[in-house]
Design a protein around this motif. Structure first.
Motif, short mmCIF file in Angstrom:
data_model
loop_
_atom_site.label_atom_id
_atom_site.label_comp_id
_atom_site.label_asym_id
_atom_site.label_seq_id
_atom_site.Cartn_x
_atom_site.Cartn_y
_atom_site.Cartn_z
N ASP A 43 -46.87 -2.44 17.11
CA ASP A 43 -46.55 -3.68 16.39
C ASP A 43 -46.93 -3.59 14.91
OD1 ASP A 43 -45.46 -4.89 18.59
OD2 ASP A 43 -47.09 -6.33 18.88
N LYS A 44 -48.11 -3.04 14.63
CA LYS A 44 -48.55 -2.90 13.24
C LYS A 44 -47.63 -1.95 12.48
CE LYS A 44 -53.48 -3.79 14.03
NZ LYS A 44 -53.40 -4.06 15.47
N LEU A 46 -44.49 -1.33 13.09
CA LEU A 46 -43.17 -1.94 12.90
C LEU A 46 -43.19 -3.11 11.91
CD1 LEU A 46 -41.83 -1.87 16.58
CD2 LEU A 46 -41.22 -0.34 14.68
N ASP A 47 -44.35 -3.70 11.71
CA ASP A 47 -44.49 -4.82 10.76
C ASP A 47 -45.73 -4.57 9.90
OD1 ASP A 47 -44.45 -7.17 9.34
OD2 ASP A 47 -44.49 -8.49 11.10
N PHE A 48 -45.59 -3.58 9.03
CA PHE A 48 -46.74 -3.17 8.20
C PHE A 48 -47.25 -4.30 7.32
CE2 PHE A 48 -49.01 -0.50 5.06
CZ PHE A 48 -49.85 0.15 5.95
N PRO A 49 -46.41 -5.16 6.74
CA PRO A 49 -46.95 -6.28 5.97
C PRO A 49 -47.86 -7.19 6.80
CG PRO A 49 -44.65 -5.97 5.41
CD PRO A 49 -44.94 -5.06 6.58
N ALA A 50 -47.53 -7.39 8.07
CA ALA A 50 -48.40 -8.19 8.94
C ALA A 50 -49.71 -7.46 9.21
CB ALA A 50 -47.70 -8.52 10.25
N ALA A 51 -49.64 -6.13 9.32
CA ALA A 51 -50.86 -5.34 9.52
C ALA A 51 -51.76 -5.46 8.29
CB ALA A 51 -50.51 -3.88 9.78
N GLU A 54 -53.42 -8.78 8.36
CA GLU A 54 -54.54 -8.79 9.31
C GLU A 54 -55.78 -8.15 8.70
OE1 GLU A 54 -55.53 -7.44 13.91
OE2 GLU A 54 -53.74 -6.65 12.93
#
Length: 150
Positions: A43-44, A46-51, A54
């Motif tokens: 998940d991180k 695939l969605d590095f901005p969300a990682a 976090e």
């Protein structure tokens, strides 16, 4: 009394009698133990901005390198465990990561009263994962040592 595992058996003994899980069942147990880390790492990735968000949430800077390191650790250590190559190292890495992350993310002792129970449950659930990873490392090292002496 120590139980010696046959060199072809990748699973740990259960009890003093040396009864073993079938190899596929032990691998499935390892997959289940690693599932949250595989899911989290993927998940991180695939969605590095969300990682990055976090990492910022937990005050880790620089967030980009920390996010990349967490992705590599979650996926890489899980793969070590699942492939059996340096399984003990992958297990100890995830144990240390989980312990550190739990102290960072599940600070129930500092939470408002309404959040304490939920955070305490999460904290102690993560301690259970730490124990599971330590057991995996111990069984793997023990199995390797018994194969060398037999």
């Amino acid at each position: 009394m120590a139980t010696v595992l046959p060199s072809s058996d990748p699973s740990p003994p259960i009890g003093r009698e040396g009864i073993s899980l079938p190899g596929w069942a032990y691998w499935l147990a390892l997959l289940l133990l690693c599932s949250a880390y595989l899911q989290g790492g993927i998940d991180k990735a695939l969605d590095f901005p969300a990682a990055i968000a976090e990492m910022n949430h937990f005050g880790l800077a620089p967030a980009g390198p920390f996010a990349a390191a967490v992705i590599a650790l979650e996926i890489g250590a899980s793969m070590l465990i699942l492939t059996g190559r340096w399984r003990w190292l992958g297990a100890l890495a995830l144990a240390a990561f989980t312990l550190a992350a739990s102290f960072m993310a599940n600070r129930f002792w500092a939470a408002p009263p309404g959040e304490r129970v939920m955070l305490a449950n999460a904290f102690f659930e993560h301690l259970g994962l730490v124990g599971g990873f330590i057991a995996v490392a111990w069984y793997d090292l023990r199995s390797r040592a018994s194969r060398r002496t037999s």
